[in-house]
Design a protein around this motif. Sequence first.
Motif, mmCIF file in Angstrom:
data_model
loop_
_atom_site.group_PDB
_atom_site.id
_atom_site.type_symbol
_atom_site.label_atom_id
_atom_site.label_comp_id
_atom_site.label_asym_id
_atom_site.label_seq_id
_atom_site.Cartn_x
_atom_site.Cartn_y
_atom_site.Cartn_z
ATOM 1 N N VAL A 57 0.878 -1.387 -0.203
ATOM 2 C CA VAL A 57 0.076 -0.219 0.056
ATOM 3 C C VAL A 57 0.861 1.206 -0.023
ATOM 4 C CG1 VAL A 57 -1.659 1.182 1.249
ATOM 5 C CG2 VAL A 57 -2.058 -1.307 0.966
ATOM 6 N N THR B 96 -4.882 4.315 5.317
ATOM 7 C CA THR B 96 -5.518 3.013 5.163
ATOM 8 C C THR B 96 -5.591 2.395 6.633
ATOM 9 O OG1 THR B 96 -4.271 2.537 3.236
ATOM 10 C CG2 THR B 96 -5.070 0.546 4.340
ATOM 11 N N GLU C 286 -9.170 4.635 2.713
ATOM 12 C CA GLU C 286 -9.215 3.127 2.381
ATOM 13 C C GLU C 286 -9.392 2.639 3.646
ATOM 14 O OE1 GLU C 286 -9.195 -0.053 1.564
ATOM 15 O OE2 GLU C 286 -7.126 -0.276 1.258
ATOM 16 N N ARG D 228 -7.131 -9.281 5.263
ATOM 17 C CA ARG D 228 -6.995 -8.407 4.223
ATOM 18 C C ARG D 228 -8.106 -7.547 4.091
ATOM 19 N NH1 ARG D 228 -4.516 -10.312 -1.408
ATOM 20 N NH2 ARG D 228 -3.271 -12.048 -0.679
ATOM 21 N N CYS D 229 -8.042 -6.334 3.684
ATOM 22 C CA CYS D 229 -9.392 -5.580 3.684
ATOM 23 C C CYS D 229 -10.237 -5.956 2.787
ATOM 24 C CB CYS D 229 -9.048 -3.869 3.771
ATOM 25 S SG CYS D 229 -8.170 -3.449 2.470
ATOM 26 N N THR D 230 -9.631 -6.577 1.891
ATOM 27 C CA THR D 230 -10.627 -7.354 0.691
ATOM 28 C C THR D 230 -11.002 -8.992 1.091
ATOM 29 O OG1 THR D 230 -8.526 -8.186 -0.276
ATOM 30 C CG2 THR D 230 -9.770 -6.183 -1.213
ATOM 31 N N SER E 151 -10.589 -10.851 -2.787
ATOM 32 C CA SER E 151 -9.403 -10.449 -2.513
ATOM 33 C C SER E 151 -8.655 -10.793 -3.769
ATOM 34 C CB SER E 151 -8.875 -11.195 -1.403
ATOM 35 O OG SER E 151 -8.707 -12.565 -1.534
ATOM 36 N N GLY E 152 -7.220 -10.128 -3.676
ATOM 37 C CA GLY E 152 -6.348 -10.397 -4.563
ATOM 38 C C GLY E 152 -6.495 -9.702 -6.005
ATOM 39 N N ALA E 153 -6.966 -8.256 -5.669
ATOM 40 C CA ALA E 153 -6.978 -7.321 -6.933
ATOM 41 C C ALA E 153 -5.631 -6.859 -7.526
ATOM 42 C CB ALA E 153 -7.689 -6.087 -6.652
ATOM 43 N N PHE F 7 -8.475 0.912 -6.830
ATOM 44 C CA PHE F 7 -8.401 0.037 -5.609
ATOM 45 C C PHE F 7 -9.359 1.038 -4.523
ATOM 46 C CE2 PHE F 7 -7.792 -1.627 -1.647
ATOM 47 C CZ PHE F 7 -8.049 -3.087 -1.786
HETATM 48 C C1 UN1 Z 1 -5.618 -4.440 1.660
HETATM 49 O O1 UN1 Z 1 -5.978 -5.465 2.371
HETATM 50 O O2 UN1 Z 1 -5.302 -3.239 2.383
HETATM 51 O O3 UN1 Z 1 -6.804 -6.891 -3.437
HETATM 52 C C2 UN1 Z 1 -5.068 -4.269 0.130
HETATM 53 C C3 UN1 Z 1 -6.070 -7.392 -2.627
HETATM 54 C C4 UN1 Z 1 -4.651 -6.821 -2.543
HETATM 55 C C5 UN1 Z 1 -4.711 -5.529 -1.774
HETATM 56 C C6 UN1 Z 1 -5.275 -5.514 -0.530
HETATM 57 N N1 UN1 Z 1 -4.151 -6.519 -3.801
HETATM 58 O O4 UN1 Z 1 -6.343 -8.229 -1.767
#
Ligand code: UN1
Length: 515
Positions: free
Chosen positions: A173, A246, A269, A302-304, A464-466, A472
């Motif tokens: 990040v 974040t 974020e 993960r935030c995702t 997750s995993g973008a 984002f």
């Molecule tokens: C986060 O969890 O703050 O998309 C970022 C994703 C990662 C980035 C996560 N590429 O899970």
Amino acid sequence: MTTTAPPGTDTLRARAGNALRRCGAPVPEAGPGGAAGGLAARTPLTGETLFTLPAASAEDTGRAVEEAAAAFREWRTVPAPRRGTVVKRLGELLTAHKEDLAELVTVEAGKIRSEALGEVQEMIDICEFAVGLSRQLYGRTMASERPGHRLSESWHPLGVVGVVSAFNFPVAVWSWNTAIALVCGDSVVWKPSELTPLTAMACDALLRRAAGDSGAPDGIHRLLLGGRECGGRLVDDPRVALVSATGSVRMGREVGPRVAARFGRCLLELGGNNGAVVTPAADLDLAVRGIVFSAAGTAGQRCTSLRRLIVHEDVADELTERIVRAYASLPVGDPFRDDTLVGPLISEQALDAMAKALEAAQADGGKLLTGGDRVLREQAPAAAYVRPAVVRMPAQTAVVREETFAPVLYVLTYRTLEEAIELHNGVPQGLSSSIFTRDQREAERFLAADGSDCGIANVNIGTSGAEIGGAFGGEKETGGGRESGSDAWRAYMRRATNTVNFSDELPLAQGVSFL
Ligand code: UN1
């Protein structure tokens, strides 16, 4: 179901020290204790302290911002493609030190090797993206309504960018923000999570080297190691043009209004409470793999991460059973081992939060199908290893609508797609989402304007995993910011609209006559 004990704290300290040294970062004083007000660099692998670091004082923060502001005045006049050369060099150094950084990410954030390496790859990817971008900071030319006039817009560097980052992506990040900010002509002051100072020191050392090798002013990057007060000073400093933060929704609620009160810019974020819809038309083999990676991967930190599974009632039993079976074979423990898939939680507080959520879910009528039990307690008493949990819920109760930063997957069922979308959107957060289906109409319905309300909406992959190429970020309590790819760079620049009159007349817009 296997569990493996982590290496001892002394081994981890030596590994971290060596990795820091190879990155050209100073190796701090070893051991616990340390000066009052110092920052403990600890490892979630054993829960113990590796090093003690001096924390930034108020004067250090002021000086860092001052130096970054001075560097900005010079940096903004360097042509953008030349600014790109620093980021190009940074990308090369990250590639050369990929193993070292991944080592530190594992020691400090507890990520399994493959995910730690993936995080560093994400940094390399954004550097490549930013280098290309350094030649593509396009403005528009608009048709002027007046003869002999040209109307266009230019994008200019913004100023000092304050980056406040979280423990769970301790380096990626930062790189999303820093690589883009630097090509945009900004300088950066970084306040990493106090849980991950070592990875930050390594990144700072590599960027200093990249700046030196490319002839950029040294002050384009400053690192501040410290706690909340340190972040607070950055947030309130009027010389910081953009605060990119974040973290939790609670943090964002504080940061947003404080930055707004001084008319600074904010890029937030914040939390996610991501859901996936699984329809009867889904490929269940693929869905199981996507779901388990998103929900249990990174120990749900993960935030995702996937937290809510919204399954059609016709496939709910089969899918749940398969997920529970997959969870049973997830090896938990030492993240350095190639066969481990779930490392430790970051802290005992995270474990407590998970236990409380499981308790609340069960009080709401939820049935705990697997996980939630702490493991490796004897081998690593101060660490927080836990088996990922799955809970079947009768309804989307308050605890399900909250984000618990731990591996808890709530399973909810639905009858119609409308109902599924309503459940999906019925939470305050809006980061990531997905639908598993082979029915194109269902997929498109989920992606439509009245479908998923998130910043990220996927089909047939998890939440997750973008990739870095897309923007984002998310909506609602996630904060509305966009980082990383696409046109997220615009947040790091200021736009000037330019009207040039190249005629001998002075026609006024809107047909106004005067003088
Ligand atoms: C986060 O969890 O703050 O998309 C970022 C994703 C990662 C980035 C996560 N590429 O899970």
